[in-house]
Design an enzyme around this catalytic site. Structure first.
Site, PDB file in Angstrom:
ATOM      1  N   GLU A 158       0.820  -1.222   0.000  1.00 49.08           N
ATOM      2  CA  GLU A 158       0.000   0.000   0.000  1.00 49.08           C
ATOM      3  C   GLU A 158       0.850   1.266   0.000  1.00 49.08           C
ATOM      4  O   GLU A 158       0.569   2.211   0.731  1.00 49.08           O
ATOM      5  CB  GLU A 158      -0.951   0.000   1.206  1.00 49.08           C
ATOM      6  CG  GLU A 158      -1.924  -1.162   1.175  1.00 49.08           C
ATOM      7  CD  GLU A 158      -2.984  -1.101   2.276  1.00 49.08           C
ATOM      8  OE1 GLU A 158      -2.921  -0.209   3.139  1.00 49.08           O
ATOM      9  OE2 GLU A 158      -3.875  -1.969   2.260  1.00 49.08           O
ATOM     10  N   GLU A 200      -3.944  -9.045   0.606  1.00 49.34           N
ATOM     11  CA  GLU A 200      -4.364  -8.786   1.992  1.00 49.34           C
ATOM     12  C   GLU A 200      -5.887  -8.789   2.001  1.00 49.34           C
ATOM     13  O   GLU A 200      -6.507  -8.082   1.212  1.00 49.34           O
ATOM     14  CB  GLU A 200      -3.800  -7.433   2.438  1.00 49.34           C
ATOM     15  CG  GLU A 200      -3.771  -7.269   3.931  1.00 49.34           C
ATOM     16  CD  GLU A 200      -3.053  -5.987   4.350  1.00 49.34           C
ATOM     17  OE1 GLU A 200      -1.871  -5.800   3.963  1.00 49.34           O
ATOM     18  OE2 GLU A 200      -3.669  -5.166   5.040  1.00 49.34           O
TER      19      GLU A 200
HETATM   20  C1  GAL Z   1      -4.000  -2.483   5.539  1.00 53.07           C
HETATM   21  C2  GAL Z   1      -2.513  -2.408   5.819  1.00 53.07           C
HETATM   22  C3  GAL Z   1      -2.140  -3.203   7.051  1.00 53.07           C
HETATM   23  C4  GAL Z   1      -3.091  -2.884   8.164  1.00 53.07           C
HETATM   24  C5  GAL Z   1      -4.494  -3.195   7.725  1.00 53.07           C
HETATM   25  C6  GAL Z   1      -5.544  -3.014   8.775  1.00 53.07           C
HETATM   26  O1  GAL Z   1      -4.424  -1.475   4.738  1.00 53.07           O
HETATM   27  O2  GAL Z   1      -1.783  -2.898   4.728  1.00 53.07           O
HETATM   28  O3  GAL Z   1      -0.828  -2.895   7.441  1.00 53.07           O
HETATM   29  O4  GAL Z   1      -2.959  -1.545   8.481  1.00 53.07           O
HETATM   30  O5  GAL Z   1      -4.813  -2.357   6.652  1.00 53.07           O
HETATM   31  O6  GAL Z   1      -6.811  -3.262   8.244  1.00 53.07           O
END
Ligand code: GAL
Length: 809
Positions: free
Chosen positions: A424, A500
């Site tokens: 991100e 993710e």
């Molecule tokens: C994502 C990020 C993670 C964490 C997560 C929480 O956007 O890559 O590091 O912050 O959100 O939902």
């Protein structure tokens, strides 16, 4: 201190055996002196550190607390989370005192040292910005706390005692989670001959694999003239399966192509490892030996087919993990990592993403051995900051070096199937970012042409426009389930990775009513509901990812955020002190499974039965009120009974994502007693049942260790789950008793954790409250073998004792 000698045997006409030592690897683990604070004199060789604390390394200076709201109080808008207006945030980096400077000093001598030897000082990570001095002279520095790095100290090392001094410092506003502090990974000194194999100089690939044979290519970078090389390959049983001798060098590299017959292929289900022993000779004299474990396995990422391992298409059943080990902090410990992987294996997971940085080498070794595919990530930030003092400060000077070291140090691990150059990164916007993405990917390709590169993208629309997403080997989407179709259409790769997913929030054993799907839901107790229906504004509940995984052949798997809760990032309570750790974990900070564990298990673990009922059945005061019951199971239907009365049969169906993956009885009225579920197979035959009973008052403490026998190496751990039961032995799911722990015999009390994200009790003190009826005590071996005793007491409760054995290595 530990020494590893690579010894060999030389046979002189069958009579004499001579042991010769060609390389020593000496881990600097004990007798470190440590002090927090600036100290302009501490680099000097003769500095008096006798009053400093004595510590062992790996060490995390901040985990002992105290938790303090002021540590990481910041008035910021977390742009990443879509915030526009700044507000006061606390607990973002765990509220533990990791900020500031500290010194570590270690006196060591190198065994059998002679002038002319090559000596390397290797750090597997130092948090952060380490400045390294040997015998009063600076020998090097690094910046990023997660990188592996080494210095040649051949010139500075001397016979007898040497003094190593390391300054580390952490700035405020440098992380989005708890980074830990200090020498949290191994430090070692490697002594070898002038003619030797270079650090990380062995590269093993397996370019051709079929049932009959594999071509194993071993490239070895060496120093020294007139050398030749012998590489021997052993199978997992230690039997020699191939050998090759060569004296042809290409520059400073030997390249050997070795045939291994009927290769046993590595996979999560069959983590079979070979070992290559590479010996470097000058004439008849052995100069160096390096052994490298590797796997024979084939990976492919293909349009419209997806990912395949050894020719079989499969989807990643993965989780993201931060590097902290909950109550142990970030000090790496193999037993703690093994326990995490054991839990994840039972859940059926087959892949790990080291979010958002370089994994520990211990974790990779375990993934090779236990069978997990690995997505190794390098950065959370490139040149554009997410946090004021983040990696952006180092990007231009260090990014290439950091990627090079990541690849060189870890490339022989068969578990690694993919690299990630970023998570991100705000550089997803604009052409400079596209160029950076290509530049980094090219570095990965140059260093390792065998694995693809991804980036976890959250700005999916922007990356569709700019070409950022199109240039990646593997387009990774973070969340954004609604954009998968469009991304698949627009991106040219022909597949999408859920790099993710989910970011569902829950607190173990806590259930909120009414049971509804919510985003960013907050409650007065700063907990989230374990009905698994709560997520963040950018994220979603697990079932929404399951739909994509199951229905879209071009989705190649997912990495759930996260396998375990971690210190810091207490969303949705970023503004609610004392929340100081995450709610995202499938398992809590203590490693105890939340309900969600069983939801993933019910689809990922395809060999064992899952039949899990929630919530608990202790709802005094809710008599007659609607108290929905969910069942997570691999069976398609089940019948629920409350005190013998049927609540009807539920069957999984496609009406909503939840109905497809969970069995839900939404109208159950609470009455104390017995909740019973009977599961049916697809022929309607009852095949399994489970009961949840209303517990009475807490009566007795119960201890349940994950391991009763540990190794007397001063590092091994047993994790003991502590719960309380009523007079009838029924677990009390709401108990909050304050308990005390005492360890005696040949072991020590290491830590306790109850998984409550709002608890300010310190992990290393021998007392803690139960949270939702449970906590976990960690007991560590010392170096004497023998029995270890744990006694747990609590006011008004029958105490419990346990005997563990700590055995000789
Ligand atoms: C994502 C990020 C993670 C964490 C997560 C929480 O956007 O890559 O590091 O912050 O959100 O939902």
């Amino acid at each position: 201190m530990k020494y590893f000698f690579n010894t060999f045997l030389v046979f002189f006409i069958g009579i004499q055996i001579v042991f010769s030592q060609v390389r020593t690897v000496q881990e600097l683990d004990i007798n470190w002196k440590f002090q927090k604070g600036e100290n302009p004199e501490a680099f000097q060789q003769n500095f008096d550190d006798s009053k400093w604390e004595t510590v062992t390394v790996p060490h995390d200076w901040a985990i002992y607390g105290p938790f303090d709201k002021e540590v990481d109080k910041q008035t910021v808008a977390i742009v990443q989370n879509g915030e526009e207006i700044a507000s006061e945030k606390t607990g973002r980096t765990g509220a533990l005192p990791h900020i500031g400077t500290a010194w570590y000093r270690n006196k060591f001598s190198v065994p059998q040292y002679e002038k002319g030897k090559k000596v390397t000082l290797l750090f597997e990570g130092a948090m952060s910005e380490p400045q390294v001095y040997l015998n009063g002279k600076k020998v090097g520095e690094w910046a990023f706390g997660y990188s592996y790095f080494y210095f040649d100290i051949s010139e500075e090392i001397k016979e007898g005692e040497n003094t190593l001094a390391v300054e580390v410092s952490n700035k405020e506003f440098a992380s989005r989670w708890y980074p830990g502090a200090g020498l949290y990974r191994k430090v070692s000194v490697i002594v070898k001959n002038k003619e030797s194999i270079n650090q990380w100089g062995t590269t093993i690939t397996t370019p051709i694999i079929n049932d009959e044979m594999a071509k194993v290519t071993v490239k070895t970078e060496v120093s020294g003239e007139d050398t030749h090389l012998v590489t021997t390959i052993y199978n997992a049983e230690g039997i020699q399966v191939a050998e090759d001798k060569t004296s042809t060098q290409f520059g400073n590299e030997f390249v050997q192509n070795i045939k291994v017959n009927t290769p046993n292929r590595w996979s999560p289900e069959n983590p079979y490892l070979y070992t290559a022993k590479t010996q470097l000779f000058v004439g008849e004299t052995l100069k160096d030996v390096v052994t490298t474990r590797f796997g024979i396995r084939e990976i492919k990422f293909e349009a419209n087919k997806g990912f395949s391992l050894n020719g079989e298409v499969r989807k990643f059943k993965g989780v993201c993990l931060h590097h902290d080990l909950g109550p142990l902090g970030t000090a790496v410990n193999k037993a703690a990592l093994r326990r995490q992987l054991t839990i994840l294996k039972d859940m059926g997971a087959d892949a790990i993403r080291s979010s958002h940085n370089m994994p520990s080498l211990e974790q990779l070794e375990l993934c090779d051995e236990m069978g997990f595919m690995f997505l190794a990530e390098s950065f959370d930030e490139w040149a554009v900051p997410k946090v004021e003092n983040g990696y952006n400060r180092f990007f231009s000077a260090y990014a290439e070096k950091d990627v090079v070291n990541l690849v060189r140090a870890t490339k022989n691990h068969p578990s690694i199937v993919m690299w990630s150059s970023g998570n991100e990164v705000p550089d997803q916007w604009g052409t400079a970012g596209v160029k950076r993405a290509k530049w980094l990917q090219d570095i990965f390709h140059r260093e390792d042409p065998t694995r693809p590169v991804t980036v976890g993208m959250d700005q999916v629309k922007a990356t569709m426009e700019s070409g950022f997403g199109a240039l990646l080997d593997v387009p990774g989407l973070n969340y954004r389930v609604h954009l998968y179709e469009e991304a698949y259409e627009k991106f040219p790769q022909g597949f999408i990775l859920g790099s993710e997913t989910a970011s569902t929030v829950s607190s173990r054993g806590i259930y909120k009513f009414p049971v509804v799907k919510e985003k960013m839901k907050q409650y007065d107790d700063f907990q989230s509901s374990s009905y698994d229906l709560e997520a963040c504004s950018w994220s979603n509940v697990p079932d929404e990812d399951f739909v994509l995984q199951d229905d879209k052949p071009w989705v190649i798997g997912e990495f759930v955020w996260t396998g375990f809760d971690y210190l810091g990032e207490p969303t949705p309570y970023d503004e609610s002190w004392p929340s100081r750790s995450s709610y995202f974990g499938i398992n809590d900070l203590a490693g105890l499974p939340k309900d969600r564990y069983y939801l993933y298990r019910s689809r990922w673990n395809t060999t064992d039965e899952t039949l899990h009922v929630l919530p608990h059945w202790n709802w005094e005061g809710r008599e007659g009120e609607t108290t929905p019951v969910f069942v997570y199971t691999n069976y398609n239907s089940a019948e629920l009974f409350v005190n013998g009365k049927s609540m009807g049969i539920q069957e999984k169906n496609n009406s909503t994502p939840q109905n497809r993956y969970r069995l839900m009885w939404m109208d159950v009225k609470y009455e104390p007693g017995i909740l019973k579920v009977v599961a049916f197979d697809d022929n309607g035959k009852s095949v399994a049942e489970k009961e949840v009973k209303t517990a009475g008052k807490p009566y007795q403490i119960v201890l349940n260790p994950d391991r009763k026998v540990i190794k007397a190496d001063g590092k091994d751990l047993s994790y003991i789950t502590v719960s309380v039961v009523d007079k009838n032995g029924i677990e009390c799911p709401t108990a909050t008793n304050q308990l005390k722990f005492k360890v005696s015999g040949n072991g020590t009390y290491r830590a306790a954790c109850n998984g409550d994200a709002t608890s300010l009790e310190l992990f290393h003190l021998p007392t803690m409250k139960l949270f939702s009826g449970k906590l976990v005590v960690t007991v560590q071996s010392n170096t004497e073998f023998g029995d270890v005793y744990l006694k747990v007491t609590g006011k008004g409760l029958k105490s419990a004792s346990l005997k563990l054995s700590s055995i000789k290595l």
